[in-house]
Design a protein around this motif. Sequence first.
Motif, mmCIF file in Angstrom:
data_model
loop_
_atom_site.group_PDB
_atom_site.id
_atom_site.type_symbol
_atom_site.label_atom_id
_atom_site.label_comp_id
_atom_site.label_asym_id
_atom_site.label_seq_id
_atom_site.Cartn_x
_atom_site.Cartn_y
_atom_site.Cartn_z
ATOM 1 N N ILE A 26 41.508 37.023 155.124
ATOM 2 C CA ILE A 26 42.071 35.673 155.074
ATOM 3 C C ILE A 26 43.132 35.560 156.169
ATOM 4 C CG2 ILE A 26 43.406 34.016 153.718
ATOM 5 C CD1 ILE A 26 42.174 35.212 151.210
ATOM 6 N N ALA A 144 44.005 34.108 145.685
ATOM 7 C CA ALA A 144 43.815 34.450 147.093
ATOM 8 C C ALA A 144 43.445 35.922 147.241
ATOM 9 C CB ALA A 144 45.075 34.131 147.888
ATOM 10 N N ILE A 154 35.622 32.840 151.310
ATOM 11 C CA ILE A 154 36.965 32.528 151.801
ATOM 12 C C ILE A 154 37.010 31.187 152.521
ATOM 13 C CG2 ILE A 154 38.737 33.221 153.465
ATOM 14 C CD1 ILE A 154 38.092 36.153 152.681
ATOM 15 N N TYR A 158 39.487 29.117 150.217
ATOM 16 C CA TYR A 158 40.901 29.341 150.506
ATOM 17 C C TYR A 158 41.647 28.071 150.917
ATOM 18 C CZ TYR A 158 45.256 31.401 152.049
ATOM 19 O OH TYR A 158 46.591 31.689 152.200
#
Length: 296
Positions: A26, A144, A154, A158
């Motif tokens: 991430i 997360a 992701i 996210y």
Amino acid sequence: MTDDLAHSVLRYTDQQSGKSPFATAIAGLTILRSDHPKPLSHMIIKPALCITLQGAKWTAFGERRFDYGAGQALVVGVEMPAVGQVMQASPDQPYLGLVIELDLGVMREVIESLDSAPIALESVRHGVLVSDFEGPLADCAARAVRLLETPQAIALLYPAVMREICYWLLTGPHGGEVVKMALGSDRTRRLVGAIHALRDRYADPVRVDELASIAQLSPSAFHRQFKALTAMTPVQYQKQLRLFEARRLLASGETNVENAAFQVGYESASQFSREYSRMFGASPRRDVASLRRLAA
């Protein structure tokens, strides 16, 4: 929740082959672990949530120091050079932390979407605060970290987590401070624009008149407000940027001491070495040798 999150982070770090800090899949999410108290570390911190899940540390920006332990987060609204140190850590209870870079564009979108946006507090002068880290914010961080187990999700999921993080920061007990600190008034945004200009041209001589013009302030007012926001003068801010970058160049083996000095804007290699030694506690060559031993 923070205990569960600390356990997840501990499990993640146990599975990694490298050393902390751990960049993740991430973008903007970094995981920290230290099994022992650490020497001083020097870094550039972007707008972010710097979360301590276990142990304790401090971070200083210029003359201001902020201590934060388990269950607390340092909220940084302005990109700044900083010095920090892990104070509490052991093999049985390692320091565990997360750094979540904030998306200020998303922050502005969330403010515009709120029925009742928090009012920016006029009394907030600094670009940093310490807040308890619990409840919905901790839940966002936990989700997360769980996303790291499914990298293919992701990109889709996210952005929603970041939007929720911004929402809870803005509607939480420090909402007014977050608005002022991260987004600020038009005047603050112009000041941040001048800070970015200084950051982008750190190797050039500081021209306070030019920076003040960007901020649409008189030179004296610019100098005063710059220090109020960053706890540093423009020259001190620039010096830290120069020395941090020189240290990175030297540690990477890309250049020697003299060339590093000139690349970051010093005209005198001897002055560079003196200021480097004051900043990092050792001459450039000794400091870089120590960094390489630690990385080996």
